[in-house]
Motif scaffolding. Structure first.
Motif, PDB file in Angstrom:
ATOM      1  N   GLY A  12      -4.496  16.059   9.585  1.00 30.63           N
ATOM      2  CA  GLY A  12      -3.657  14.999  10.125  1.00 30.63           C
ATOM      3  C   GLY A  12      -3.056  14.167   9.003  1.00 30.63           C
ATOM      4  N   SER A  13      -2.172  13.282   9.386  1.00 27.12           N
ATOM      5  CA  SER A  13      -1.481  12.467   8.399  1.00 27.12           C
ATOM      6  C   SER A  13      -2.435  11.488   7.735  1.00 27.12           C
ATOM      7  CB  SER A  13      -0.344  11.692   9.075  1.00 27.12           C
ATOM      8  OG  SER A  13       0.615  12.585   9.581  1.00 27.12           O
ATOM      9  N   PRO A  14      -2.284  11.272   6.432  1.00 26.46           N
ATOM     10  CA  PRO A  14      -3.119  10.272   5.755  1.00 26.46           C
ATOM     11  C   PRO A  14      -2.698   8.860   6.152  1.00 26.46           C
ATOM     12  CG  PRO A  14      -1.485  11.160   4.245  1.00 26.46           C
ATOM     13  CD  PRO A  14      -1.367  11.952   5.502  1.00 26.46           C
ATOM     14  N   VAL A  15      -3.549   7.912   5.851  1.00 21.78           N
ATOM     15  CA  VAL A  15      -3.253   6.496   6.064  1.00 21.78           C
ATOM     16  C   VAL A  15      -3.181   5.846   4.692  1.00 21.78           C
ATOM     17  CG1 VAL A  15      -4.087   4.329   7.046  1.00 21.78           C
ATOM     18  CG2 VAL A  15      -4.393   6.468   8.311  1.00 21.78           C
ATOM     19  N   PHE A  16      -2.204   4.977   4.501  1.00 15.05           N
ATOM     20  CA  PHE A  16      -2.020   4.337   3.209  1.00 15.05           C
ATOM     21  C   PHE A  16      -2.570   2.913   3.237  1.00 15.05           C
ATOM     22  CE2 PHE A  16       1.363   7.557   3.217  1.00 15.05           C
ATOM     23  CZ  PHE A  16       1.024   8.227   2.056  1.00 15.05           C
ATOM     24  N   TYR A  17      -3.272   2.573   2.172  1.00 13.59           N
ATOM     25  CA  TYR A  17      -3.856   1.241   2.006  1.00 13.59           C
ATOM     26  C   TYR A  17      -3.088   0.508   0.917  1.00 13.59           C
ATOM     27  CZ  TYR A  17      -7.327  -2.418   1.106  1.00 13.59           C
ATOM     28  OH  TYR A  17      -7.975  -3.634   0.937  1.00 13.59           O
ATOM     29  N   LEU A  18      -2.352  -0.525   1.312  1.00 13.19           N
ATOM     30  CA  LEU A  18      -1.589  -1.319   0.344  1.00 13.19           C
ATOM     31  C   LEU A  18      -2.524  -2.310  -0.346  1.00 13.19           C
ATOM     32  CD1 LEU A  18       1.586  -2.080   2.503  1.00 13.19           C
ATOM     33  CD2 LEU A  18       1.446  -0.503   0.574  1.00 13.19           C
ATOM     34  N   VAL A  19      -2.730  -2.129  -1.620  1.00 15.26           N
ATOM     35  CA  VAL A  19      -3.642  -2.985  -2.376  1.00 15.26           C
ATOM     36  C   VAL A  19      -3.070  -4.387  -2.522  1.00 15.26           C
ATOM     37  CG1 VAL A  19      -4.801  -3.309  -4.595  1.00 15.26           C
ATOM     38  CG2 VAL A  19      -4.657  -1.027  -3.585  1.00 15.26           C
ATOM     39  N   HIS A  95      -3.649  -4.395   5.480  1.00 13.01           N
ATOM     40  CA  HIS A  95      -3.350  -3.553   4.322  1.00 13.01           C
ATOM     41  C   HIS A  95      -2.880  -2.148   4.693  1.00 13.01           C
ATOM     42  CE1 HIS A  95      -5.028  -6.164   1.078  1.00 13.01           C
ATOM     43  NE2 HIS A  95      -5.785  -6.622   2.077  1.00 13.01           N
ATOM     44  N   PHE A  96      -3.073  -1.733   5.935  1.00 13.96           N
ATOM     45  CA  PHE A  96      -2.870  -0.318   6.274  1.00 13.96           C
ATOM     46  C   PHE A  96      -1.472  -0.044   6.815  1.00 13.96           C
ATOM     47  CE2 PHE A  96      -7.469  -0.731   6.345  1.00 13.96           C
ATOM     48  CZ  PHE A  96      -7.857   0.389   5.624  1.00 13.96           C
ATOM     49  N   LEU A  97      -0.956   1.121   6.445  1.00 11.89           N
ATOM     50  CA  LEU A  97       0.309   1.624   6.970  1.00 11.89           C
ATOM     51  C   LEU A  97       0.135   3.105   7.287  1.00 11.89           C
ATOM     52  CD1 LEU A  97       3.429   0.326   4.981  1.00 11.89           C
ATOM     53  CD2 LEU A  97       3.083   0.273   7.446  1.00 11.89           C
ATOM     54  N   ILE A 176      -7.373   8.453   3.140  1.00 13.20           N
ATOM     55  CA  ILE A 176      -6.978   7.062   2.943  1.00 13.20           C
ATOM     56  C   ILE A 176      -6.523   6.934   1.491  1.00 13.20           C
ATOM     57  CG2 ILE A 176      -7.687   4.649   2.923  1.00 13.20           C
ATOM     58  CD1 ILE A 176      -9.697   5.272   5.084  1.00 13.20           C
ATOM     59  N   ALA A 177      -5.214   6.822   1.294  1.00 21.04           N
ATOM     60  CA  ALA A 177      -4.641   6.766  -0.052  1.00 21.04           C
ATOM     61  C   ALA A 177      -4.333   5.323  -0.420  1.00 21.04           C
ATOM     62  CB  ALA A 177      -3.375   7.617  -0.115  1.00 21.04           C
ATOM     63  N   ARG A 178      -4.766   4.917  -1.591  1.00 17.80           N
ATOM     64  CA  ARG A 178      -4.552   3.544  -2.053  1.00 17.80           C
ATOM     65  C   ARG A 178      -3.233   3.442  -2.810  1.00 17.80           C
ATOM     66  NH1 ARG A 178      -9.265   0.434  -1.994  1.00 17.80           N
ATOM     67  NH2 ARG A 178      -8.550  -0.876  -3.711  1.00 17.80           N
TER      68      ARG A 178
END
Length: 316
Positions: A12-19, A95-97, A176-178
């Motif tokens: 599935g698609s990853p979720v991005f974590y905006l630091v 933080h999440f997108l 979960i990519a930062r």
């Protein structure tokens, strides 16, 4: 579109974590939120005021102000792409997108950046025709021509970032990519991947060159011709009047490319990550907040139209 994870599976698609800003303590989040909120409201109010003034004042229905409407619209869209998410991050800790939302934000940010550069070129061309070929100005700068020039600037800018967006969507990411940024900037998104980043970094650099240096070269070429024509004017008053019609646009161009230079130096220089992030944030906010100020303070026609509208609203 699904992205492959680093282990090679399709989970599935990853979720991005905006630091956000890494070294900024949480106690400063609220003050930063209010600063960004103030800037955002000023951007919206300033550019909406210009839109209302130009549309509502018949004397401003000229090519120069038609392109100014495009510029103000771009500034509103440009900041709305990034600032609301930054406000949510600093106020709510959001933080999440999602993967599609992050890619869309990256694509729109790049597109509106390109559009602004091309609109500035079109505005420079308008000033070139007005000063260097004044007798041909009504023939060259017809409403149809203006619409085509603006449409080409928008369409080209919408198409240019597509290859980068497609390639970025095919890179591998953790579940979960930062992302070390306040929004989904292309370079930050590429650096968050566990794929080979060199091809994407090179592509991003090439696109940046096309949308930065090529438009700048065209603007400088237009003003070289303008300068040559102005210097041939015998009277000081004539030269002053010719330069005054270009002053607002020149200041906007200077602000735009100065903010790009700040962002570029922050990235290339051996500076902490926070400086790189803040350089990009300044780039995303500086030009849209200064453009309305420049055109309201430096342009007598726009200032008069805004004053007229304000007085009418006050009387009513």
């Amino acid at each position: 579109m699904e992205a492959t994870t680093c282990n090679g599976s399709l989970d599935g698609s990853p979720v991005f974590y905006l630091v956000g800003i890494p070294s900024l303590p949480e106690t400063f989040f609220l003050p930063v939120f209010f600063i960004f909120l103030l800037f955002y409201l000023l951007i919206l109010m300033g550019n909406v005021l210009i839109l209302v003034a130009v549309v509502g004042e018949p004397s401003l229905h000229k090519p120069m102000y038609f392109f100014l409407i495009n510029l103000s619209t771009l500034d509103i869209l440009f900041t709305t792409t990034t600032v609301p998410k930054m406000l949510s991050l600093f106020l709510l800790g959001d933080h999440f997108l999602s993967f599609p939302a992050c890619l869309l934000q990256m694509y729109l940010f790049q597109s509106f950046t390109c559009s602004e550069a091309f609109i500035l070129v079109v505005m420079a061309y308008d000033r070139y025709v007005a000063i260097c070929r004044p007798l041909h100005y009504p023939v060259h700068m017809t409403p149809q021509t203006n619409a085509v020039l603006a449409a080409c600037a928008w369409l080209t800018a919408l198409l240019l970032p597509i290859p980068a967006a497609v390639k970025t969507s095919q890179m591998a990411y953790n579940n979960i990519a930062r992302i070390y940024h306040c929004f989904c900037d292309h370079l930050a998104l590429v650096q968050a991947s566990c794929s080979d980043t060199m091809p994407q970094t090179l592509m991003g650099f090439c696109i940046a060159m096309v949308v930065s240096f090529l438009p700048l070269l065209l603007v400088l070429l237009s003003y070289a011709h303008i300068l040559a024509s102005v210097l041939r004017i015998s009277s000081r008053e004539g030269r002053s009047k010719a330069f005054s019609t270009c002053s607002s646009h020149l200041l906007v161009v200077g602000t735009y490319y100065s903010s790009i230079a700040v962002a570029y130096v922050a990235y290339r220089a051996d500076l902490p990550l926070d400086f790189h992030i803040m350089g990009n944030v300044a780039y995303a906010i500086l030009t849209p907040i200064l453009n309305p100020l420049i055109y309201t303070l430096r342009n007598k026609d726009v200032k008069a139209a805004i004053t007229k509208i304000t007085c009418l609203k006050t009387q009513s």
